[in-house]
Structure formats: structure tokens, C-alpha cells
Design a protein around this motif. Structure first.
Motif, PDB file in Angstrom:
ATOM      1  N   HIS A 278       0.843  -1.201   0.000  1.00  0.00           N
ATOM      2  CA  HIS A 278       0.000   0.000   0.000  1.00  0.00           C
ATOM      3  C   HIS A 278       0.884   1.259   0.000  1.00  0.00           C
ATOM      4  O   HIS A 278       0.655   2.189  -0.779  1.00  0.00           O
ATOM      5  CB  HIS A 278      -0.916  -0.015   1.229  1.00  0.00           C
ATOM      6  N   GLU A 279       1.910   1.264   0.868  1.00  0.00           N
ATOM      7  CA  GLU A 279       2.805   2.433   0.927  1.00  0.00           C
ATOM      8  C   GLU A 279       3.532   2.621  -0.407  1.00  0.00           C
ATOM      9  O   GLU A 279       3.701   3.751  -0.866  1.00  0.00           O
ATOM     10  CB  GLU A 279       3.827   2.276   2.062  1.00  0.00           C
ATOM     11  N   HIS A 282       1.409   4.391  -2.856  1.00  0.00           N
ATOM     12  CA  HIS A 282       1.470   5.861  -2.756  1.00  0.00           C
ATOM     13  C   HIS A 282       2.637   6.406  -3.584  1.00  0.00           C
ATOM     14  O   HIS A 282       2.525   7.414  -4.253  1.00  0.00           O
ATOM     15  CB  HIS A 282       1.685   6.295  -1.305  1.00  0.00           C
ATOM     16  N   GLU A 356      -5.835   7.255  -0.839  1.00  0.00           N
ATOM     17  CA  GLU A 356      -5.780   6.017  -0.061  1.00  0.00           C
ATOM     18  C   GLU A 356      -6.367   4.855  -0.859  1.00  0.00           C
ATOM     19  O   GLU A 356      -5.816   3.761  -0.876  1.00  0.00           O
ATOM     20  CB  GLU A 356      -6.513   6.164   1.274  1.00  0.00           C
ATOM     21  N   HIS A 401      -8.071   9.550   5.894  1.00  0.00           N
ATOM     22  CA  HIS A 401      -8.210   8.175   5.395  1.00  0.00           C
ATOM     23  C   HIS A 401      -9.696   7.822   5.350  1.00  0.00           C
ATOM     24  O   HIS A 401     -10.455   8.268   6.212  1.00  0.00           O
ATOM     25  CB  HIS A 401      -7.501   7.189   6.328  1.00  0.00           C
TER      26      HIS A 401
HETATM   27 ZN   LIG Z   1      -1.963   5.309   2.784  1.00  0.00          ZN
END
Ligand SMILES: [Zn+2]
Length: 415
Positions: A278-279, A282, A356, A401
Motif C-alpha cells: 500500500h505504501e 502511494h 488512499e 483516510h
Molecule cells: Zn496510505
């Protein structure tokens, strides 16, 4: 002296009260929105007692937040109406002949007053509420050291910044906002680069990850994503709280992956890989750069308007000031800018929530499945006793978020 009840007063006061009411309404709605029924996605992962404890924890936190909002608002309004800003300004003027030192004293005195007021609020939150629900691991010693380090840092960084801003706005006229913008942009980029090396180690210990198996899995993931990094570190988050987290620090090849020790205890390897995917999502979508860029635009607008309103006599009358000065103008202007910064905050949150989802989708593609991240989010929410059903108004105003249930549904749909 002109009356304080002018157009500046009306704008600043109206929005101040409006935002105060909005904040209380959205917090109250958050409390009403909580449900005694465990959401389906969580049924197998939380026992009814822990779930009830979560509701109690969130309710207590929100109540205390409302109390401290009202408490600080009352103090601010009393200070404003009784001519407190003028008193502090006159004190600063009497202590120094130099316009820059006067400015620093003005901000310094107000800063000290604000710190003194915030101490009981922060102490209650850490040592009463967080402790009651078993989150707090901070000792009084660590807590005091944190406060002292934070204060020294804000003086070391803040004082030169304020001195330059006062100087720019005193001598550079119409060009001051450009100088201020260029200077602060440069400094904030420098801080982003230096923070992981100079600032974060003041508060936490970073040790290289020793778990060979997890290190290998992380390496595999990063190679697959062509994600450059210089190492994986464990942060001793457990020194302060049982809450868990993961993040990246630094840029390009010097980027470090940092995992809280509490995250390693709570999640399985696959779930940690899900969080990191997930990071990396980004990073793939360039969200950090976009965030920095939009922050810069907002700052340019703020300094431009600051240059216009900084020395308007009406702004000073609205705060019962007897002297017009650059330093006081800079501070008073921020109250006039609040409506705009609130709107930009809402916009920023809107894009952040969108990002997100994008990072979740990118991470899902990278990891080959969304179910590990979904499981990780469930465990973290249970571990942190997060609010599973925030009210949409509160999400709209304050959430960077999306609510965790919506993220989980998005992650596990079509799996
Ligand atoms: Zn995030």
C-alpha cells in the motif's frame, strides 16, 4: 482608538464561532453514529467485550476532545476580548528596542502561554485516557523529555524562520511574499530530507530489521515494484504506545522503510507485506509529490494575502492593538486566513482519501491480493480500538483516510 467591532472583527469572529459549532456538531454526530452491533467484517476478529471497550474508548476520547476544544476557545476569546494581544505586544516593546527581537518576544510569550495551557490537556489524554485503555506505555520521564525536546526544536527552527519573515515583510514591500514563499519552501524541503537523520532519532531508536525471512520478502516486493530504498528499520514505538504503524522516510536511494516494533508483534509477514505494498502504491502514484506541490500552492496564496492584510489598521483594531507592527500583523492575519485554510484542509482530506483508495488498489495489484492488507487493517483497528463507524460529516471535515470498513470492502471485493 477605533472600535474593535469592524468588518475584520465580524469576519474573524463569525467564522470562529461557526467552526466551533461545526466541530461540536460533527463530534456529537460521531457519538450518535456508533453502533452496538459488530460490523460483519470484524465479527470473527473481535470479541464483544473488546468491541464494547472500543465504543467506550472512542466516546471518552470524543467527549474529552469536545471539552478541550471548548476550553481553549473560551481562553482564546477571553484573551482576545480583554486585549491580551495588545498587552503581550506592549510587554515585548518594553523589553527590546530592536524590531526583530520584539517580534520574537511577542511570539515567544504567546508560545509559552499556549504550551502551559496545552500541558494539562496532553497529560490527561496520555496518562488518564490512553492509560485506562492500556495504550499508554510512556513514562513520565519520557513524556517530559519529549516536551523539552519539542520545545527546543521549535525554538531552534522557529526563531530564525520568524526573524527572516519579519525582516522580509518589513523591508521587501510587494516582493516580501515571494521571498517568504521561496525561503519557507526551501526550508520545508530541507527539513523533509534532514528530519529522518537529525530529528526522528531524537525521539525514537531505529535499528536494522534482523528477521531474515521478512527482510527477504520485503526485498522481493521492492524489486518487483522497482522501489528504491536503503534499508529496513525497526522503530521502538512500544516505548510510548501500543498503537502500530509503518512509514517511509527520506528520498530516493536514501529512503528507509520504518516498521514499528508494535506492528511486527501484531501482524503476520504477509500482512506487513500488504501494508508496505500500500505504501509503495502511494509512491507509484506520486502522492507525496502531489501533496508537497499542493502545500506549496497554499503557502504561496497565504503569503500573498499576508502581504496585503499585514498592516491594515482595521485588523489591528479588531484585536484592540495600539501599535501596528509586522510581527503582530503576521499572527493576526492567520486568524483572518482560517476560513480559507479550513476549506483547503477539507479539499486536502478529500484528495487524501481518494489517494488512499488508489494506493490500496495499486498495493492489491502489487501483492497479488487485497486480503492480507484487509486483514492487517482489521487487526490494526482492533489493536488501536479505532472508530469503525465515523459519521460522514466528520469524515468529510477531518478524515485523511476513508473509514476502515469502506477500505476493507474495496480490498476484498471480487476476491
Ligand atoms: Zn496510505
Amino acid at each position: 482608538m477605533n472600535s474593535m467591532f469592524n468588518i475584520y472583527f465580524s469576519v474573524i469572529f463569525t467564522f470562529y464561532i461557526l467552526f466551533l459549532i461545526l466541530s461540536i456538531v460533527s463530534d456529537s454526530l460521531d457519538i450518535f453514529n456508533m453502533s452496538p452491533k459488530i460490523p460483519d467484517a470484524f465479527k470473527e476478529h473481535i470479541d464483544p467485550e473488546t468491541y464494547r471497550k472500543g465504543i467506550k474508548y472512542q466516546t471518552e476520547r470524543i467527549h474529552f476532545g469536545m471539552f478541550s476544544t471548548v476550553f481553549s476557545s473560551v481562553i482564546f476569546l477571553a484573551f482576545w476580548f480583554s486585549g491580551g494581544f495588545n498587552f503581550v505586544d506592549k510587554t515585548a516593546i518594553s523589553l527590546s528596542e530592536n524590531y526583530i527581537f520584539r517580534g520574537l518576544l511577542f511570539f515567544g510569550i504567546l508560545g509559552v502561554a499556549q504550551t502551559v495551557i496545552s500541558i494539562p490537556v496532553s497529560a490527561y489524554s496520555t496518562f488518564v485516557i490512553e492509560k485506562k485503555y492500556g495504550f499508554n506505555k510512556t513514562t513520565l520521564d519520557t513524556w517530559i523529555r519529549d516536551r523539552i525536546k519539542g520545545t527546543i526544536l521549535s525554538i531552534v527552527i522557529g526563531a530564525p524562520v520568524l526573524a527572516f519573515l519579519i525582516w522580509f515583510f518589513t523591508y521587501l514591500g510587494n516582493l516580501a511574499w515571494i521571498a517568504a514563499f521561496a525561503g519557507i519552501s526551501f526550508l520545508s524541503i530541507l527539513l523533509q530530507i534532514l528530519a529522518p537523520i537529525l530529528i526522528m532519532p531524537l525521539f525514537n531508536k531505529f535499528t536494522p530489521l534482523e528477521d531474515g525471512d521478512l527482510t527477504e520478502k520485503i526485498k522481493e516486493l521492492c524489486i518487483k515494484a522497482e522501489f528504491p530504498y536503503s534499508g529496513v528499520y525497526v522503530v521502538d514505538g512500544s516505548k510510548r504506545s501500543t498503537k502500530a504503524n509503518a512509514f517511509f522516510t527520506g528520498f530516493g536511494k536514501t529512503r528507509r522503510i520504518a516498521l514499528y516494533d508494535t506492528l511486527l508483534e501484531t501482524l503476520t509477514h504477509d500482512e506487513i507485506i500488504g501494508v508496505l505494498a500500500h505504501e509503495i502504491g502511494h509512491w507509484q502514484k506520486k502522492h507525496l509529490l502531489r501533496g508537497i506541490f499542493s502545500g506549496l500552492i497554499q503557502m504561496a496564496i497565504m503569503f500573498y494575502l499576508m502581504g496585503i492584510f499585514l498592516s491594515k489598521p482595521g485588523l489591528f483594531s479588531a484585536f484592540r492593538m495600539e501599535n501596528i507592527s509586522v510581527h503582530a500583523g503576521m499572527l493576526l492575519f492567520t486568524t483572518l486566513f482560517t476560513p480559507l485554510s479550513t476549506v483547503s484542509g477539507i479539499l486536502f482530506n478529500y484528495f487524501s482519501r481518494k489517494h488512499e483508495y488508489e494506493a490500496d488498489n495499486a498495493g492489491k495489484k502489487l501483492a497479488g491480493t487485497g486480503k492480507h492488507l484487509a486483514m492487517g487493517l482489521i487487526k490494526l483497528s482492533v489493536n488501536n480500538l479505532s472508530n469503525l463507524k465515523p459519521h460522514p460529516l466528520n469524515v468529510f471535515l477531518h478524515y485523511s483516510h476513508p473509514p476502515v470498513l469502506e477500505r476493507i470492502n474495496n480490498l476484498i471485493k471480487d476476491e
